[in-house]
Design a protein around this motif. Structure first.
Motif, mmCIF file in Angstrom:
data_model
loop_
_atom_site.group_PDB
_atom_site.id
_atom_site.type_symbol
_atom_site.label_atom_id
_atom_site.label_comp_id
_atom_site.label_asym_id
_atom_site.label_seq_id
_atom_site.Cartn_x
_atom_site.Cartn_y
_atom_site.Cartn_z
ATOM 1 N N LEU A 1 0.827 -1.204 0.000
ATOM 2 C CA LEU A 1 0.000 0.000 0.000
ATOM 3 C C LEU A 1 0.866 1.260 0.000
ATOM 4 O O LEU A 1 0.545 2.253 -0.662
ATOM 5 C CB LEU A 1 -0.939 0.000 1.212
ATOM 6 N N LYS A 2 1.969 1.223 0.751
ATOM 7 C CA LYS A 2 2.903 2.360 0.748
ATOM 8 C C LYS A 2 3.499 2.556 -0.638
ATOM 9 O O LYS A 2 3.637 3.684 -1.117
ATOM 10 C CB LYS A 2 4.012 2.128 1.775
ATOM 11 N N ILE A 3 3.862 1.438 -1.281
ATOM 12 C CA ILE A 3 4.422 1.505 -2.635
ATOM 13 C C ILE A 3 3.406 2.094 -3.597
ATOM 14 O O ILE A 3 3.728 2.970 -4.414
ATOM 15 C CB ILE A 3 4.876 0.104 -3.095
ATOM 16 N N VAL B 1 3.217 5.840 -3.163
ATOM 17 C CA VAL B 1 4.296 6.570 -3.842
ATOM 18 C C VAL B 1 4.030 6.602 -5.347
ATOM 19 O O VAL B 1 4.206 7.643 -6.004
ATOM 20 C CB VAL B 1 5.668 5.920 -3.542
ATOM 21 N N GLU B 2 3.604 5.462 -5.900
ATOM 22 C CA GLU B 2 3.304 5.406 -7.339
ATOM 23 C C GLU B 2 2.186 6.394 -7.704
ATOM 24 O O GLU B 2 2.249 7.057 -8.750
ATOM 25 C CB GLU B 2 2.898 3.994 -7.735
ATOM 26 N N LYS B 3 1.182 6.490 -6.838
ATOM 27 C CA LYS B 3 0.062 7.393 -7.110
ATOM 28 C C LYS B 3 0.515 8.848 -7.091
ATOM 29 O O LYS B 3 0.049 9.664 -7.885
ATOM 30 C CB LYS B 3 -1.043 7.167 -6.078
ATOM 31 N N GLU B 4 1.431 9.171 -6.147
ATOM 32 C CA GLU B 4 1.954 10.534 -6.074
ATOM 33 C C GLU B 4 2.678 10.909 -7.362
ATOM 34 O O GLU B 4 2.734 12.076 -7.739
ATOM 35 C CB GLU B 4 2.919 10.663 -4.887
ATOM 36 N N HIS B 5 3.244 9.905 -8.029
ATOM 37 C CA HIS B 5 3.997 10.155 -9.264
ATOM 38 C C HIS B 5 3.286 9.536 -10.470
ATOM 39 O O HIS B 5 3.930 9.153 -11.440
ATOM 40 C CB HIS B 5 5.411 9.591 -9.135
ATOM 41 N N GLU B 6 1.965 9.447 -10.363
ATOM 42 C CA GLU B 6 1.189 8.812 -11.422
ATOM 43 C C GLU B 6 1.396 9.531 -12.753
ATOM 44 O O GLU B 6 1.559 8.896 -13.796
ATOM 45 C CB GLU B 6 -0.291 8.807 -11.042
ATOM 46 N N ASP C 1 -2.815 16.178 -17.290
ATOM 47 C CA ASP C 1 -4.114 15.641 -16.875
ATOM 48 C C ASP C 1 -4.064 14.111 -16.917
ATOM 49 O O ASP C 1 -3.954 13.515 -17.988
ATOM 50 C CB ASP C 1 -5.215 16.173 -17.812
ATOM 51 N N VAL C 2 -4.157 13.486 -15.742
ATOM 52 C CA VAL C 2 -4.012 12.028 -15.644
ATOM 53 C C VAL C 2 -5.107 11.312 -16.417
ATOM 54 O O VAL C 2 -4.828 10.368 -17.182
ATOM 55 C CB VAL C 2 -4.013 11.578 -14.159
ATOM 56 N N GLN C 3 -6.363 11.727 -16.238
ATOM 57 C CA GLN C 3 -7.484 11.031 -16.882
ATOM 58 C C GLN C 3 -7.391 11.133 -18.411
ATOM 59 O O GLN C 3 -7.538 10.136 -19.117
ATOM 60 C CB GLN C 3 -8.815 11.626 -16.402
ATOM 61 N N VAL C 4 -7.142 12.336 -18.919
ATOM 62 C CA VAL C 4 -7.025 12.514 -20.378
ATOM 63 C C VAL C 4 -5.788 11.784 -20.880
ATOM 64 O O VAL C 4 -5.788 11.190 -21.970
ATOM 65 C CB VAL C 4 -6.973 14.014 -20.744
#
Length: 834
Positions: A692-694, A697-702, A747-750
């Motif tokens: 979950l921590k990993i 971090v991945e989400k912060e740099h998505e 923009d992550v979604q686009v």
């Protein structure tokens, strides 16, 4: 049958348990058969098939564990302790004397029966039993089953640190401020943060570790002091190389480690000396013996890292609530290990100097449970004796006011014998400083204003009179009201949510239900609307199935992979549950009801037919089939993910240091814990936290990942189009423009959508190669896939391989690939979608 308040509180501990009863408004610990306040949570089975619980069983434990070293075999074990650590698992405790095995809840029920036996003047069929704040759903369900096995028909569960805070709040002069309960028990650790205003306590947040406690301290002493001593004085290399023998040795030495730990809480040093002929032999036939002097400094070096884990949990708890250690008015110590001077000094240095030792760490939980019980109406009613007037009472059992209202009414249908034409009652406070006077009551009832003494438990005796003024027996005949403290509801220790299929991400994720988030007071109701059915449900068709997996998760877990959270139960709804057709992609609404003991009921509503299906969540024992190799593979996977993060130029070292420390800790504990069921669950729980921590971090740099993938995939597309004749220049140029725009906008979604479009065009550009690769892959790996019609699939793939070997054309190969796809037995998604 008359409704009464509960009066028993039970601390069902890992190493010690206690029972407490409310007597004249005060919580009174009931002494054990050896006149102690606590009972050892130890069960022994004798050769005569007698079950012993408590001190006598614990006396057998040392001999039982040392005997196993004689033949280096567990086959004749008959004494068990610390089985609370495997509550909720189907771990079998094999006993040769009984010729069968017992589960954790079976053994726990024996402890509960023993505690009940210490109360000779009452039959206990209702009680509040405490559980660690971080107990999972399967552990909670197992505790409930243990209570039923012990004849406790009405069992309410209460989190241990909340119980302790009640005991502290009643005795403390402090009625305002911020409290932190530090509950370090024999097998679990809990921390609870409470806000107290004018005596009203509300739990703000909880944290803990179900696999951190005195047991970890004991094994740390074994591994770092006792076994090194044996290695210096004996030859035990072969014993340590054999996992089973090593664990037998560690278990035999644990008794002495615990003895040293307890003595060094009060003495500067202690001797560890074994008896003659107590243990088996080393690799060369020499008999193992212990003769060690251990100092407080040695113990400090060993136990401090274990205590530090608990302190770090408290630091994180305070940090996320924006509280400094200096803001705490009281840090309340609960649990036997908190006697340790090492721990107390560490807490003063790292958390706060306001460490409060005024409550008995060993009995605070049981006393608080009894106080909590006194405010709960028992579901188990009592039959009154002949000639007794039955009364219905309603009142608040705790108050910060000086006047409290008690509603009293007559229950004529419950009365036995001839009822007087008029009935009067009088409430008299036990200090004789206040009386209500005689008040006539009937079926409608009356309200009595009771004057309370401040800062005390007020006991009011109820006396009933007939129309001639003669006193007559009544039931209930007592009212208990605590003045000066009110405890708010217990709170949920986890986010409760479900696993759904996210269409935009094309993966399964965890989504919390609104209303049953972490720290929500219970009972609570959770809701989630706007979901979709994954497939049709035809009435009467049991094969049409939808599964709603329920999970528990920590903070900030919305959108994480569900498998990294803790699975509770799969709610299954099929065609047998619905009265009319529910088409695929129909709306779906979910309601989850959670009671005070965290038991759950789910209601699933289908608006298209206006019907609701109700499902009771019955959590069974969890299988202990956690495979060691699977754990090792998960650990290796986590390490590889960490390396990938660390190699990214966009991610700083400070962002991965916590994961690095977690994985180092898991690696260091792996060999010591991989051979026990609770150890494997501990490793699995910590590995999930690491993943979950990993993911965090991945989400912060998505965006960083998407941008890199956009650039890579577009370059691949552009090259493929150029190499294959530049037929799609216009589409490639349009995607170049879209890629440049989305990279500027970040923009992550686009970005995801553009990436999908790039991949789609790449398949179109390279379609013939994609088709050829498909045929070759499925032909070479035919047995790895499930087929609706294996013969038809094999025939199609053989035809495809002939085409591949003869310069195939898209027009002929594409229909064949579509036909192959039709016979692949692809499992349909059964989870709700959103």
């Amino acid at each position: 049958m008359v409704q009464v308040k509960m009066k028993y509180g039970i601390d069902l501990g890992t190493t010690n348990s206690a029972i407490c009863r409310m007597e004249n408004g005060d919580p009174c610990i009931k002494k054990t058969d050896t006149l102690k306040d606590t009972l050892s949570s130890c069960v022994s089975f004798t050769k005569k098939k007698v079950i012993k619980v408590g001190d006598s069983a614990y006396n057998d434990l040392r001999q039982d564990k040392s005997r196993a070293t004689k033949k280096w075999s567990r086959q004749n074990e008959n004494v068990f302790i610390e089985f609370k650590r495997t509550m909720g698992l189907d771990t079998p405790y094999e006993t040769s004397n009984m010729g069968c095995s017992f589960s954790s809840e079976d053994l726990s029920s024996e402890v509960l029966k023993a505690l009940k036996s210490f109360v000779s003047d009452d039959s206990i069929n209702a009680a509040v039993i405490t559980i660690p704040a971080k107990f999972k759903a399967d552990q909670i369900a197992a505790t409930k089953r243990s209570a039923i096995l012990a004849g406790i028909e009405h069992c309410e569960l209460l989190q241990e640190p909340i119980a302790a805070s009640m005991a502290y709040g009643l005795s403390s002069a402090r009625k305002d401020g911020v409290w932190l309960v530090f509950d370090f028990g024999g097998g679990t650790f809990d921390a609870a943060l409470l806000k107290v205003e004018d005596g009203i306590m509300q739990v703000k947040d909880t944290e803990g570790d179900n696999y951190l406690g005195g047991k970890n301290l004991d094994y740390a002493i074994v591994d770092e002091i006792i076994i090194p001593y044996l290695q210096e004085n004996y030859v035990i290399d072969k014993i340590l190389a054999d996992d089973a023998k090593k664990q037998i040795l560690r278990d035999a030495m644990k008794f002495y480690a615990e003895q040293a730990k307890n003595q060094l809480s009060f003495k500067p040093h202690c001797d560890i000396t074994s008896q003659l002929d107590e243990f088996g032999e080393d690799d060369e036939g020499a008999e193992l013996e212990l003769d060690i002097v251990v100092t407080q400094q040695q113990i400090k070096e060993v136990v401090a890292p274990v205590f530090q884990k608990a302190i770090n949990i408290c630091k994180d708890l305070l940090k996320r609530n924006n509280i400094q250690g200096g803001d705490l008015d009281s840090l309340i110590l609960v649990g036997g290990p908190t006697y340790s001077p090492v721990l107390r000094e560490m807490l003063k240095e790292q958390i706060t100097s306001n460490v409060d030792t005024s409550v008995d760490p060993m009995t605070a939980v049981a006393k608080g449970a009894a106080l909590y019980a006194s405010g709960i109406d028992s579901e188990v009613t009592e039959k009154i004796s002949f000639g007794t007037v039955a009364l219905g009472l309603s009142y608040e059992s705790s108050s910060v006011e000086v006047v409290e209202f008690v509603s009293v009414k007559l229950l004529p249908d419950e009365c036995t014998g001839r009822l007087s034409s008029k009935v009067f009652v009088e409430l008299i406070r036990n200090d004789r400083g206040w009386s209500s006077g005689k008040i006539e009551i009937n079926e409608i009832g009356d309200v009595v204003e009771c004057q309370l003494m401040e800062g005390k438990t007020n006991v009011f005796t109820i006396i009933a009179y007939d129309d001639k003024g003669t006193s007559i027996p009544c039931f209930p005949n007592e009212v208990n009201i605590m003045q000066g403290i009110v405890v708010g509801n217990a709170v949920l220790p986890y986010n409760i949510g479900i696993e759904v299929h996210d269409r935009s991400l094309n993966r399964d994720i965890f989504i919390p239900l609104k209303g049953v988030e972490k720290n929500q007071p219970i009972p609570a109701i959770g809701v989630r609307n706007g979901l979709k059915t994954p497939r049709q449900l035809r009435p009467g068709m049991s094969a049409d199935n939808m599964v709603i997996p329920i999970y528990q998760g920590e903070y900030n877990v919305e959108g994480t992979s569900a498998i990294y959270n803790d699975h509770v139960f799969n709610v299954s709804i099929n065609g047998d549950d619905v009265p009319a057709l529910i088409p695929a992609d129909s709306d779906l609404d979910i309601i989850l009801k959670v009671d005070r003991s965290q038991q759950m009921i789910m209601e699933v509503t289908f608006p298209i037919i206006g019907e609701t299906v109700e499902k009771v969540i019955e959590v069974a024992q969890r299988s202990t089939g956690v495979d060691i190799y699977d754990l090792q593979n998960r650990l290796d996977e986590a390490k590889q993910k960490l390396i990938s993060l660390q190699s990214s130029p966009a991610i700083k070292e400070s962002e991965t240091i916590e994961v690095q420390n977690m994985l180092n800790d898991i690696t260091g504990r792996f060999d010591g814990e991989k051979d026990s069921d609770d150890g494997k669950m501990h490793l699995l729980a910590d590995l999930r936290r690491a993943f979950l921590k990993i993911e965090g971090v991945e989400k912060e740099h998505e965006w960083d990942s998407i941008e890199a993938e956009l650039r890579t995939e577009f370059d691949r597309l552009e090259k493929a189009n150029s190499d294959l004749g530049s037929k799609y220049d216009n589409q490639v140029e349009e995607l170049r423009r879209q890629t440049d725009v989305v990279i500027c906008q970040k923009d992550v979604q686009v970005g995801r959508q553009v990436l999908a479009d790039i991949n789609s065009l790449f398949i179109t550009v390279t379609l013939i190669y994609q088709l050829v690769g498909f045929v070759r892959h499925y032909s070479q790996n035919f047995r790895q896939y499930a087929w609706k019609d294996a013969n038809r699939a094999r025939q199609l793939l053989n035809q495809g391989m002939e085409m591949v070997n003869n310069n195939p054309m898209v027009e002929t190969l594409h229909p064949l690939v579509c036909a192959v796809i039709d016979v692949i037995d692809m499992p349909e998604n059964e989870k709700p979608e959103f």
